[in-house]
Design a protein around this motif. Sequence first.
Motif, short mmCIF file in Angstrom:
data_model
loop_
_atom_site.label_atom_id
_atom_site.label_comp_id
_atom_site.label_asym_id
_atom_site.label_seq_id
_atom_site.Cartn_x
_atom_site.Cartn_y
_atom_site.Cartn_z
N THR A 40 0.61 -1.55 0.13
CA THR A 40 0.06 -0.10 0.18
C THR A 40 0.72 1.07 -0.02
N SER A 43 -7.65 0.42 -0.02
CA SER A 43 -6.14 0.99 1.38
C SER A 43 -5.41 1.62 0.96
N ILE A 44 -4.95 1.64 -0.82
CA ILE A 44 -4.39 2.95 -0.84
C ILE A 44 -5.05 4.17 -0.58
#
Length: 460
Positions: A165, A341-342
């Motif tokens: 990430t 998630s990024i």
Amino acid sequence: MSAASERTMSMSSQRGVFSSKTGFILAASGSAVGLGNIWGFPTNAAENGGGAFVLMYFVLAFCLAYPALMAELIIGRHTKANMVHALQIISPGRTSKIFGTLTGGYGILVASLILSFYSIVAGWMLAYLLEPLTTLAGLDDLSDWLTGNSIARNLLFTGLFLVLTCSVIAAGVEHGIEKWSCRLMPALLLMLAGLIVYVLMQPGAITGLKLYLIPDFSQLGDPKLIISALGQAFFSLSLGVGTMLIYGSYLRPEENLPAMGAIVTLVDSSVAFLAGLLVLPALFVAQQQGLNIYSESGSLMAGPDLIFQTLPALFAGMGKVGTLIALVFFALMSIAALTSSISMLEVPVSFTIENHATRRRSATWLAGIAIFAVSAVIVVNFTALFGLVVTLTTEYSQPLLGLLLCVFATWVWHRDMILEEIRSGHPEVEYSLFWKIWPGYAKYCCPLLIALVLSQSLSG
Ligand code: TRP
């Protein structure tokens, strides 16, 4: 001009921007489409009256979540700033500015906490993605370790997922978020389509399909169904914590905001719907093969047991093809988790860059390490903390923050400014259906309805 505001100016002149419409759509859909869609939605539907839940979900996604998404996108694009700064900019008075700062800070905290539990679950997906490979290579001890629920494995894979990430976020908006969303989202859709076709051809699949699609209308008025559907819609569209606000802030002024928001909502709900065509039929294919698909309480398997026991057992029973299917399934899960998630990590990172004049790379790894520390505490005290963090962030904080953002956009900010902002990419917006409905709707209906559902879930 003060040194601080000069610094902010020079930092913001380096702000990232999505280079194309498609780039934004894939990035924002990538944020929206995640474990919530592929895991949460189908199992929620199975537990809450099948088609009735699907119906309620679509209604709420478009009638409540979409207006809230628009509030975030409009504030973001207008202010071109992180959530704290954005709410300060649109607040005219001293008190509202303080309230804006607090709300923004709360949003950033919740986004970081969501990432801390999300990366644990995503780490499990990575471990299960490797397992078919180690099994093929005959490394049985390693395979057992990968699928055993040890603290060491959880720490390692949570860390690994956070490193992935961070690597994307450290590369920036265009070269990190946009580039990777454009690569991963089409891959995700292809894998999903392939898996659906394969699973629907297996014996038993139709039973699952029926359960999923035939509505049990008697459950439609059930408060539990409504609360679950709303929570699911807010989580799935990544609302409340400033993810969509920050993505909106990287959107070019010439893009049509209401249309962009509608496309993202549509992609998100369609993928959730498609995932139901995969997961529920797969469960009944597993049953056909003699596996147990009901939990001890008699309800259909939904939690981690479904993803990490029933489905892997189903794949294992399919021989060589099963190994391939397992690989594709966990790759799908891992990709869905990564593009989500990024977007969570970008929330604290953009704040650190813009507020502390930090470089993106350092801000990213710093935030990553802090979040890993929280994840580690959760991993070590899993039983006590995991469910608690999930409930506090997604069930209570997210709707509350969504409500506050609607209030900021429509009560604190000025209506003319909103109109002007949307007009830059949609000159005739004043005469559109969107402008006839949205301002009043986001001002009165959204906060009221969210508050109603929130109070229901608090009392329940
Ligand atoms: N929407 C994603 C999913 O369905 C998760 C997600 C990404 C999210 N960003 C978020 C959830 C921000 C809450 C807040 O899995």
